[in-house]
Design a protein around this motif. Structure first.
Motif, PDB file in Angstrom:
ATOM      1  N   PRO A   1       0.804  -1.233   0.000  1.00  0.00           N
ATOM      2  CA  PRO A   1       0.000   0.000   0.000  1.00  0.00           C
ATOM      3  C   PRO A   1       0.831   1.274   0.000  1.00  0.00           C
ATOM      4  O   PRO A   1       0.440   2.279  -0.600  1.00  0.00           O
ATOM      5  N   SER A   2       1.985   1.264   0.670  1.00  0.00           N
ATOM      6  CA  SER A   2       2.817   2.468   0.704  1.00  0.00           C
ATOM      7  C   SER A   2       3.375   2.823  -0.663  1.00  0.00           C
ATOM      8  O   SER A   2       3.788   3.971  -0.892  1.00  0.00           O
ATOM      9  N   ALA A   3       3.396   1.861  -1.610  1.00  0.00           N
ATOM     10  CA  ALA A   3       3.878   2.113  -2.968  1.00  0.00           C
ATOM     11  C   ALA A   3       2.730   2.317  -3.936  1.00  0.00           C
ATOM     12  O   ALA A   3       2.955   2.528  -5.128  1.00  0.00           O
ATOM     13  N   SER A   4       1.511   2.238  -3.441  1.00  0.00           N
ATOM     14  CA  SER A   4       0.337   2.446  -4.265  1.00  0.00           C
ATOM     15  C   SER A   4      -0.083   3.913  -4.191  1.00  0.00           C
ATOM     16  O   SER A   4       0.688   4.763  -3.738  1.00  0.00           O
ATOM     17  N   PHE A   5      -1.310   4.206  -4.595  1.00  0.00           N
ATOM     18  CA  PHE A   5      -1.791   5.581  -4.534  1.00  0.00           C
ATOM     19  C   PHE A   5      -3.309   5.581  -4.419  1.00  0.00           C
ATOM     20  O   PHE A   5      -3.993   4.611  -4.729  1.00  0.00           O
ATOM     21  N   ASP A   6      -3.826   6.718  -3.960  1.00  0.00           N
ATOM     22  CA  ASP A   6      -5.266   6.947  -3.930  1.00  0.00           C
ATOM     23  C   ASP A   6      -5.675   7.639  -5.222  1.00  0.00           C
ATOM     24  O   ASP A   6      -4.908   8.422  -5.789  1.00  0.00           O
ATOM     25  N   PHE A   7      -6.902   7.371  -5.645  1.00  0.00           N
ATOM     26  CA  PHE A   7      -7.375   7.955  -6.898  1.00  0.00           C
ATOM     27  C   PHE A   7      -8.776   8.511  -6.682  1.00  0.00           C
ATOM     28  O   PHE A   7      -9.657   7.829  -6.160  1.00  0.00           O
ATOM     29  N   ALA A   8      -8.959   9.751  -7.087  1.00  0.00           N
ATOM     30  CA  ALA A   8     -10.273  10.385  -6.990  1.00  0.00           C
ATOM     31  C   ALA A   8     -10.479  11.276  -8.201  1.00  0.00           C
ATOM     32  O   ALA A   8      -9.518  11.855  -8.730  1.00  0.00           O
ATOM     33  N   VAL A   9     -11.735  11.375  -8.643  1.00  0.00           N
ATOM     34  CA  VAL A   9     -12.064  12.262  -9.760  1.00  0.00           C
ATOM     35  C   VAL A   9     -13.380  12.968  -9.441  1.00  0.00           C
ATOM     36  O   VAL A   9     -14.455  12.443  -9.733  1.00  0.00           O
ATOM     37  N   PRO A  10     -13.321  14.146  -8.805  1.00  0.00           N
ATOM     38  CA  PRO A  10     -14.551  14.921  -8.652  1.00  0.00           C
ATOM     39  C   PRO A  10     -14.972  15.502 -10.002  1.00  0.00           C
ATOM     40  O   PRO A  10     -14.147  16.036 -10.746  1.00  0.00           O
ATOM     41  N   ARG A  11     -16.248  15.375 -10.306  1.00  0.00           N
ATOM     42  CA  ARG A  11     -16.779  15.865 -11.578  1.00  0.00           C
ATOM     43  C   ARG A  11     -17.989  16.746 -11.318  1.00  0.00           C
ATOM     44  O   ARG A  11     -18.814  16.419 -10.463  1.00  0.00           O
ATOM     45  N   ARG A  12     -18.103  17.830 -12.073  1.00  0.00           N
ATOM     46  CA  ARG A  12     -19.238  18.736 -11.978  1.00  0.00           C
ATOM     47  C   ARG A  12     -19.645  19.153 -13.382  1.00  0.00           C
ATOM     48  O   ARG A  12     -18.786  19.402 -14.231  1.00  0.00           O
ATOM     49  N   SER A  13     -20.923  19.260 -13.627  1.00  0.00           N
ATOM     50  CA  SER A  13     -21.387  19.742 -14.923  1.00  0.00           C
ATOM     51  C   SER A  13     -22.699  20.488 -14.746  1.00  0.00           C
ATOM     52  O   SER A  13     -23.502  20.157 -13.862  1.00  0.00           O
ATOM     53  N   ALA A  14     -22.896  21.495 -15.569  1.00  0.00           N
ATOM     54  CA  ALA A  14     -24.123  22.293 -15.523  1.00  0.00           C
ATOM     55  C   ALA A  14     -24.507  22.695 -16.933  1.00  0.00           C
ATOM     56  O   ALA A  14     -23.635  22.979 -17.769  1.00  0.00           O
ATOM     57  N   VAL A  15     -25.798  22.696 -17.195  1.00  0.00           N
ATOM     58  CA  VAL A  15     -26.318  23.108 -18.499  1.00  0.00           C
ATOM     59  C   VAL A  15     -27.469  24.073 -18.264  1.00  0.00           C
ATOM     60  O   VAL A  15     -28.392  23.779 -17.487  1.00  0.00           O
ATOM     61  N   LEU A  16     -27.413  25.218 -18.906  1.00  0.00           N
ATOM     62  CA  LEU A  16     -28.501  26.188 -18.890  1.00  0.00           C
ATOM     63  C   LEU A  16     -29.002  26.328 -20.322  1.00  0.00           C
ATOM     64  O   LEU A  16     -28.209  26.622 -21.226  1.00  0.00           O
ATOM     65  N   GLY A  17     -30.284  26.100 -20.527  1.00  0.00           N
ATOM     66  CA  GLY A  17     -30.821  26.137 -21.884  1.00  0.00           C
ATOM     67  C   GLY A  17     -32.046  27.015 -21.999  1.00  0.00           C
ATOM     68  O   GLY A  17     -32.836  27.149 -21.052  1.00  0.00           O
ATOM     69  N   HIS A  18     -32.190  27.611 -23.169  1.00  0.00           N
ATOM     70  CA  HIS A  18     -33.338  28.479 -23.455  1.00  0.00           C
ATOM     71  C   HIS A  18     -33.909  28.103 -24.822  1.00  0.00           C
ATOM     72  O   HIS A  18     -33.177  28.069 -25.816  1.00  0.00           O
ATOM     73  N   SER A  19     -35.196  27.769 -24.844  1.00  0.00           N
ATOM     74  CA  SER A  19     -35.891  27.450 -26.093  1.00  0.00           C
ATOM     75  C   SER A  19     -36.915  28.546 -26.378  1.00  0.00           C
ATOM     76  O   SER A  19     -37.676  28.941 -25.481  1.00  0.00           O
ATOM     77  N   TRP A  20     -36.924  28.990 -27.620  1.00  0.00           N
ATOM     78  CA  TRP A  20     -37.780  30.119 -27.983  1.00  0.00           C
ATOM     79  C   TRP A  20     -38.453  29.811 -29.309  1.00  0.00           C
ATOM     80  O   TRP A  20     -37.791  29.633 -30.335  1.00  0.00           O
ATOM     81  N   VAL A  21     -39.780  29.734 -29.261  1.00  0.00           N
ATOM     82  CA  VAL A  21     -40.560  29.552 -30.489  1.00  0.00           C
ATOM     83  C   VAL A  21     -40.776  30.932 -31.097  1.00  0.00           C
ATOM     84  O   VAL A  21     -41.614  31.717 -30.632  1.00  0.00           O
ATOM     85  N   LEU A  22     -40.011  31.232 -32.131  1.00  0.00           N
ATOM     86  CA  LEU A  22     -40.064  32.569 -32.733  1.00  0.00           C
ATOM     87  C   LEU A  22     -41.341  32.780 -33.518  1.00  0.00           C
ATOM     88  O   LEU A  22     -41.872  33.894 -33.597  1.00  0.00           O
ATOM     89  N   SER A  23     -41.844  31.729 -34.147  1.00  0.00           N
ATOM     90  CA  SER A  23     -43.093  31.784 -34.909  1.00  0.00           C
ATOM     91  C   SER A  23     -43.614  30.361 -35.019  1.00  0.00           C
ATOM     92  O   SER A  23     -43.031  29.430 -34.455  1.00  0.00           O
ATOM     93  N   ASP A  24     -44.713  30.173 -35.741  1.00  0.00           N
ATOM     94  CA  ASP A  24     -45.233  28.817 -35.895  1.00  0.00           C
ATOM     95  C   ASP A  24     -44.334  27.960 -36.773  1.00  0.00           C
ATOM     96  O   ASP A  24     -44.568  26.762 -36.927  1.00  0.00           O
ATOM     97  N   ARG A  25     -43.240  28.548 -37.300  1.00  0.00           N
ATOM     98  CA  ARG A  25     -42.335  27.778 -38.161  1.00  0.00           C
ATOM     99  C   ARG A  25     -40.870  27.879 -37.747  1.00  0.00           C
ATOM    100  O   ARG A  25     -40.019  27.254 -38.359  1.00  0.00           O
ATOM    101  N   SER A  26     -40.550  28.665 -36.723  1.00  0.00           N
ATOM    102  CA  SER A  26     -39.147  28.883 -36.363  1.00  0.00           C
ATOM    103  C   SER A  26     -38.933  28.611 -34.878  1.00  0.00           C
ATOM    104  O   SER A  26     -39.761  28.995 -34.042  1.00  0.00           O
ATOM    105  N   LEU A  27     -37.810  27.970 -34.580  1.00  0.00           N
ATOM    106  CA  LEU A  27     -37.455  27.628 -33.208  1.00  0.00           C
ATOM    107  C   LEU A  27     -35.950  27.776 -33.041  1.00  0.00           C
ATOM    108  O   LEU A  27     -35.176  27.361 -33.908  1.00  0.00           O
TER     109      LEU A  27
END
Length: 647
Positions: free
Chosen positions: A76-102
Motif C-alpha cells: 500500500p505504501s507504494a500504491s496511490f489513492d485515486f479520486a475524480v470529482p466531476r461537476r457539470s451544468a447546463v442552462l438552456g433556453h428554447s424560444w418559439v419565434l413563430s409557428d415555423r421557427s425555433l
C-alpha cells in the motif's frame, strides 16, 4: 425542481498476499480499500412565456478509491489513492419565434480533476502545491518480490470546459412539400493544468529479498533514480513554449535554467495554436408528399475536437524533471546515493530524447455529410436508409525529425538523441450505409433490425516500411474498420403483465497491423520495420502471407498457414413481470441472461511476425487469438436478477 442522489458504492477490499517466502511478513496480508462513489442530479424547468422555456441541469459525481494498485508485489505504501470529482451544468433556453421557427441555445460547463495522491491521504491540492505532499513521501525500495514506499505518484490535474451552442430550426412550406431547415454553431474553451510529484526522495533497486547489509555486497542496491517534481501550466498547444517554460520555472522557484536549450527549434509564431475553429452545421428534412409517410433528410456539418492537453505533458516536463540514474558501476552508495557529491553531478551527459509540438498544430476537425430517407410501410412498420460520409483531418501524428543523414550519418540536432515531433497530419475517413426496419409495438410485439455496411481508412505516417528511409504517409484499413454489423432486437408482451425481450449483436472482424522485432531493416535507426510486401493495417484485410513466410523461413521459423480473424456475436435475453400494489405503485421482477450462447469473443490476434510457435499446439503464435476483447459486458454467460419498486 427535482433533486436526486445515489448512495455510495459499498467498500471493497484490495488484497496483498505477498510472495516473499516469509522474508517480509510485515507486508503480507489484506489491506482495506474503502471505495465509494456519490452521484447527484438537479433538474429545473421553467416556462417564461407561452413561447419560451428555460431549463437547468446540474450533475456531480465524487469517487474515492484508495490504494487501488495494491497487489501481491505492491505494498500500500507504494500504491496511490485515486479520486475524480466531476461537476457539470447546463442552462438552456428554447424560444418559439413563430409557428415555423425555433431556436435553442445552450450554455454548458463541465469540470473534472484527477487527483492521484499518496496512500490514504484523501489528497486534494492545487497544481504545483507540492509542500503539503512532501510529508507523505518516503524513499522507494524495489525488491524482487515487492515494492515499498514512495509519494503515491501524486498528480493533480483540473480541467474545465466552457461551451456555447445554438441550434436554429425553420419549417418551410414551399418547393413541393414541407422542409425543415436546421443550422447552428458551438464554441468551446478548455483550460487545463497538471503536475506530477514523482518520487523526489528517490527510488532504490535492490537485488535480493533481504534487508540491506553493509557487510554483504550481494544486498547492496544496483540502481538509484530520482526526478524533481514538475508542473504544467494551462497546458495547451496554443502557447508560446519558451514563455510557458519561463512561467513554470518562476512558479517552482528553480534556478532560472533548464538542462537543455530548446531555442534550436523554430518558434516562428508569437503563440502557437488554432483560434479559428468555426464549425457551421446545416440540415433539412423534406416531406415531399406532405402526408407524413416519406421523409428525405440531408445534413452537413464541420465539427472540431479539442487537442487534449494531457497529451502535451512530455513536451513540457522533460526540461523540468532533470532525471538522474546512478548505478553500482558509477559508485552508488547507501544511504547517500550521491556519495557526498551534488545532485547535478549525476545529470546525464548523454543526448536526451525529447518531445516537441509543431507550430502548425491545429485541432482535429471533421466534415460530416448525411443523406437518407425514411418510409412508412404500414401504420406500425417503417424502413430507413442512410448514407454517412465522415472525413476527419489533422489528427496527431508523431514523427522523429532527428534521423541521421543517410550518407553522413549526422543528426540535424546532434545535442539530442531523438526528437519526436507532434504534428497535425493524421487523417481518416468513414463511409457507411445504414439500413433499418422498425416495427412499433402492436399485436403484442415490436422489433427492430439494423444493418451497417461501412469502411474506415487511416492515413498517417509510418516508419515501418523497409523500402523507405524514415517516415512515409500511408493509407491503410482503420483501427475501427468493421465492414458489417447486424443488430436485431424485439419485445413480446405475454399475459399477466409479463414480457420477454432479446437483442442480438453480430459484427465482422477488425483489422490488425503486423509487427516485427527484427530491428532496423532500412538503417534509419528506427526499429519495428516490416519486411517487403507486408503493410501496416493489412491483417485480416490484404495480408501477404507469402511475404511473411519468406521472412520467417529466413529466420528458421515455421510457416503461417492461417490467421484468426475473430468476429463478434452476442445475444442477451430479458424477462420481466409486473406486480401492481394499490392504485399507483408497482414492483417489477427482472431476470436477465447475458451472452446466452456463452460465446467467447476474441480480440485481434498476435501481431508479431517474428513470434515462435505455441508450445502446446505447435501453431505459430502470429495470427493466433488468445485473449478476449476488452471492455465487453459479458465475456461469458451471466445471469442477473433484480426487483424494482416504483412509487
Amino acid at each position: 425542481m427535482i433533486f436526486r442522489s445515489a448512495p455510495p458504492s459499498p467498500p471493497i477490499a484490495a488484497t496483498s498476499t505477498g510472495h516473499t517466502a516469509g522474508v517480509w511478513p510485515q507486508y503480507d496480508g489484506t489491506f482495506p480499500s474503502k471505495q465509494n462513489r456519490w452521484t447527484y442530479n438537479v433538474k429545473v424547468d421553467h416556462e417564461l412565456a407561452s413561447n419560451q422555456s428555460l431549463f437547468f441541469r446540474w450533475g456531480a459525481e465524487d469517487e474515492y478509491r484508495p490504494i487501488i494498485t495494491t497487489n501481491s508485489t505492491t505494498d500500500p505504501s507504494a500504491s496511490f489513492d485515486f479520486a475524480v470529482p466531476r461537476r457539470s451544468a447546463v442552462l438552456g433556453h428554447s424560444w418559439v419565434l413563430s409557428d415555423r421557427s425555433l431556436t435553442d441555445i445552450r450554455f454548458q460547463y463541465a469540470f473534472a480533476k484527477y487527483e492521484v495522491s499518496p496512500p490514504y491521504s484523501h489528497g486534494d491540492w492545487e497544481p504545483a502545491d507540492f509542500a503539503p505532499r512532501l510529508p507523505f513521501c518516503t524513499p522507494v525500495f524495489r525488491y524482487p518480490s515487492i515494492t515499498v514506499g514512495g509519494c503515491g505518484n501524486a498528480q493533480m490535474g483540473p480541467e474545465g470546459r466552457w461551451e456555447i451552442k445554438d441550434d436554429y430550426s425553420h419549417l418551410m412550406r414551399a418547393w413541393g412539400g414541407k422542409h425543415q431547415w436546421k443550422s447552428g454553431f458551438d464554441f468551446s474553451y478548455v483550460p487545463f493544468e497538471g503536475d506530477n510529484m514523482g518520487s523526489p526522495l528517490g527510488s532504490w533497486t535492490l537485488p535480493k529479498d533481504t534487508p540491506y547489509d553493509p557487510n554483504d555486497q550481494s544486498t547492496w542496491p544496483t540502481q538509484y533514480t530520482n526526478s524533481l517534481p514538475y508542473d504544467v501550466q494551462i497546458g495547451s498547444f496554443n502557447e508560446n513554449l519558451p514563455d510557458l517554460l519561463g512561467r513554470i520555472q518562476d512558479k517552482l522557484g528553480r534556478d532560472g535554467t533548464f538542462p537543455y536549450d530548446i531555442s534550436v527549434f523554430p518558434q516562428s509564431r508569437a503563440s502557437r495554436g488554432d483560434h479559428n475553429n468555426f464549425g457551421p452545421r446545416i440540415g433539412v428534412a423534406w416531406d415531399p408528399a406532405n402526408n407524413g409517410i416519406t421523409n428525405v433528410h440531408v445534413a452537413f456539418g464541420v465539427f472540431y475536437d479539442n487537442m487534449r492537453t494531457l497529451q502535451n505533458f512530455n513536451e513540457l516536463t522533460w526540461p523540468q524533471s532533470k532525471s538522474i540514474t546512478i548505478t553500482r558501476q558509477q559508485g552508488l552508495t547507501f544511504p547517500d546515493p550521491y556519495g557526498g557529491k551534488t545532485r547535478d553531478a549525476f545529470l546525464s551527459t548523454t543526448p536526451p530524447t525529447i518531445a516537441i509540438g509543431s507550430n502548425d498544430q491545429v485541432n482535429p476537425y471533421a466534415h460530416q455529410f448525411n443523406v437518407g430517407v425514411n418510409r412508412m410501410i404500414t401504420r406500425d412498420l417503417a424502413m430507413t436508409a442512410d448514407v454517412t460520409v465522415v472525413s476527419r483531418y489533422s489528427d496527431r501524428d508523431t514523427v522523429e525529425i532527428n534521423l541521421p543523414d543517410q550518407t553522413t550519418r549526422v543528426r540535424p540536432f546532434p545535442q539530442f538523441q531523438r526528437v519526436n515531433l507532434w504534428q497535425s497530419t493524421a487523417d481518416n475517413t468513414y463511409r457507411a450505409l445504414l439500413l433499418k426496419v422498425d416495427k412499433r409495438m402492436s399485436n403484442k410485439h415490436q422489433y427492430l433490425a439494423s444493418y451497417t455496411l461501412s469502411k474506415s481508412n487511416d492515413d498517417a505516417f509510418t516508419s515501418a516500411l523497409v523500402d523507405h528511409y524514415g517516415y512515409t504517409k500511408l493509407k491503410r484499413a482503420g483501427t475501427a474498420d468493421r465492414r458489417h454489423r447486424l443488430v436485431v432486437s424485439g419485445i413480446y408482451a405475454l399475459p399477466l403483465d409479463m414480457q420477454v425481450s432479446a437483442i442480438g449483436d453480430f459484427r465482422s472482424s477488425l483489422p490488425f497491423t503486423p509487427s516485427s522485432t527484427a530491428g532496423d531493416l532500412n538503417n534509419d535507426t528506427l526499429t519495428g520495420d516490416l519486411p517487403a510486401g507486408v503493410l501496416p493495417g493489412s491483417g485480416c484485410r490484404s495480408l501477404n502471407l507469402d511475404a511473411i513466410n519468406t521472412f520467417r523461413r529466413a529466420r528458421g521459423l515455421t510457416d503461417v498457414t492461417t490467421v484468426d480473424c475473430p468476429t463478434f456475436v452476442n445475444v442477451d435475453l430479458r424477462f420481466s413481470k409486473f406486480f401492481r400494489i394499490g392504485l399507483s405503485q408497482r414492483a417489477e421482477f427482472i431476470a436477465q441472461l447475458f451472452n446466452v450462447f456463452d460465446r467467447a469473443n476474441f480480440n485481434t490476434p498476435n501481431t508479431s511476425i517474428t513470434s515462435t510457435n505455441n508450445t502446446k499446439t505447435g501453431r505459430p503464435l502470429f495470427g493466433t487469438s488468445t485473449g478476449l476483447l476488452p471492455n465487453i459486458n459479458a465475456p461469458s454467460r451471466q445471469a442477473e436478477f433484480a426487483i424494482r419498486f416504483q412509487f
